[in-house]
Scaffold this motif. Structure first.
Motif, PDB file in Angstrom:
ATOM      1  N   UNK A  50      14.166   7.345  40.940  1.00 28.48           N
ATOM      2  CA  UNK A  50      13.631   8.703  40.866  1.00 28.48           C
ATOM      3  C   UNK A  50      14.544   9.684  41.606  1.00 28.48           C
ATOM      4  N   UNK A  51      15.061   9.273  42.750  1.00 30.42           N
ATOM      5  CA  UNK A  51      16.000  10.122  43.483  1.00 30.42           C
ATOM      6  C   UNK A  51      17.253  10.375  42.650  1.00 30.42           C
ATOM      7  N   UNK A  52      17.740   9.355  41.967  1.00 31.02           N
ATOM      8  CA  UNK A  52      18.936   9.513  41.127  1.00 31.02           C
ATOM      9  C   UNK A  52      18.704  10.547  40.025  1.00 31.02           C
ATOM     10  N   UNK A  53      17.517  10.542  39.419  1.00 30.85           N
ATOM     11  CA  UNK A  53      17.190  11.531  38.380  1.00 30.85           C
ATOM     12  C   UNK A  53      17.140  12.929  38.997  1.00 30.85           C
ATOM     13  N   UNK A 113      20.680  14.101  39.704  1.00 29.82           N
ATOM     14  CA  UNK A 113      21.354  14.436  38.442  1.00 29.82           C
ATOM     15  C   UNK A 113      20.865  15.773  37.906  1.00 29.82           C
ATOM     16  N   UNK A 114      19.559  16.015  37.974  1.00 30.29           N
ATOM     17  CA  UNK A 114      19.007  17.286  37.513  1.00 30.29           C
ATOM     18  C   UNK A 114      19.539  18.451  38.340  1.00 30.29           C
ATOM     19  N   UNK A 115      19.596  18.287  39.646  1.00 26.56           N
ATOM     20  CA  UNK A 115      20.123  19.347  40.512  1.00 26.56           C
ATOM     21  C   UNK A 115      21.580  19.627  40.164  1.00 26.56           C
ATOM     22  N   UNK A 116      22.370  18.567  40.017  1.00 27.84           N
ATOM     23  CA  UNK A 116      23.791  18.735  39.692  1.00 27.84           C
ATOM     24  C   UNK A 116      23.992  19.417  38.344  1.00 27.84           C
ATOM     25  N   UNK A 117      23.099  19.180  37.390  1.00 29.76           N
ATOM     26  CA  UNK A 117      23.261  19.751  36.053  1.00 29.76           C
ATOM     27  C   UNK A 117      22.731  21.181  35.953  1.00 29.76           C
TER      28      UNK A 117
END
Length: 74
Positions: free
Chosen positions: A53-56, A59-63
Motif C-alpha cells: 500500500x505504501x508503494x502505491x 507511486x501516486x505521489x511521484x506521478x
C-alpha cells in the motif's frame, strides 16, 4: 534509523522544521504484513498499512496524483 517505542523503526520525519510533533513514518517490526508501515501525526493518530500500500501511495505521489491538493484555491 533509530528505534522508537516497541519495535518501531523510524524511517522519516515529514517537516521536521519545528518542534510540534511532525508526521513520521515507521516500520513496525513484528507487526502483521498488512500493518507494518505506520504513519503517525502530531495529534497522536496513526495509519497502518502494508508495504505494498505504501508503494502505491509513493507511486501516486511521484506521478502527480496529489498535485491538485497542493494547488492554491482561488
Amino acid at each position: 534509523m533509530s528505534e522508537h517505542g516497541s519495535g518501531m523503526r523510524h524511517i522519516a520525519t515529514f517537516c521536521g522544521q519545528c518542534n510540534c510533533g511532525c508526521p513520521e513514518l515507521f516500520l513496525a517490526d513484528g507487526a502483521p504484513p498488512e500493518r507494518e508501515v505506520v504513519i503517525t501525526d502530531d495529534f497522536g493518530q496513526r495509519i497502518e498499512m502494508s508495504r505494498e500500500q505504501l508503494a502505491v501511495l509513493v507511486a501516486d505521489v511521484k506521478s502527480g496524483v496529489l498535485d491538485a491538493v497542493l494547488a492554491p484555491v482561488g
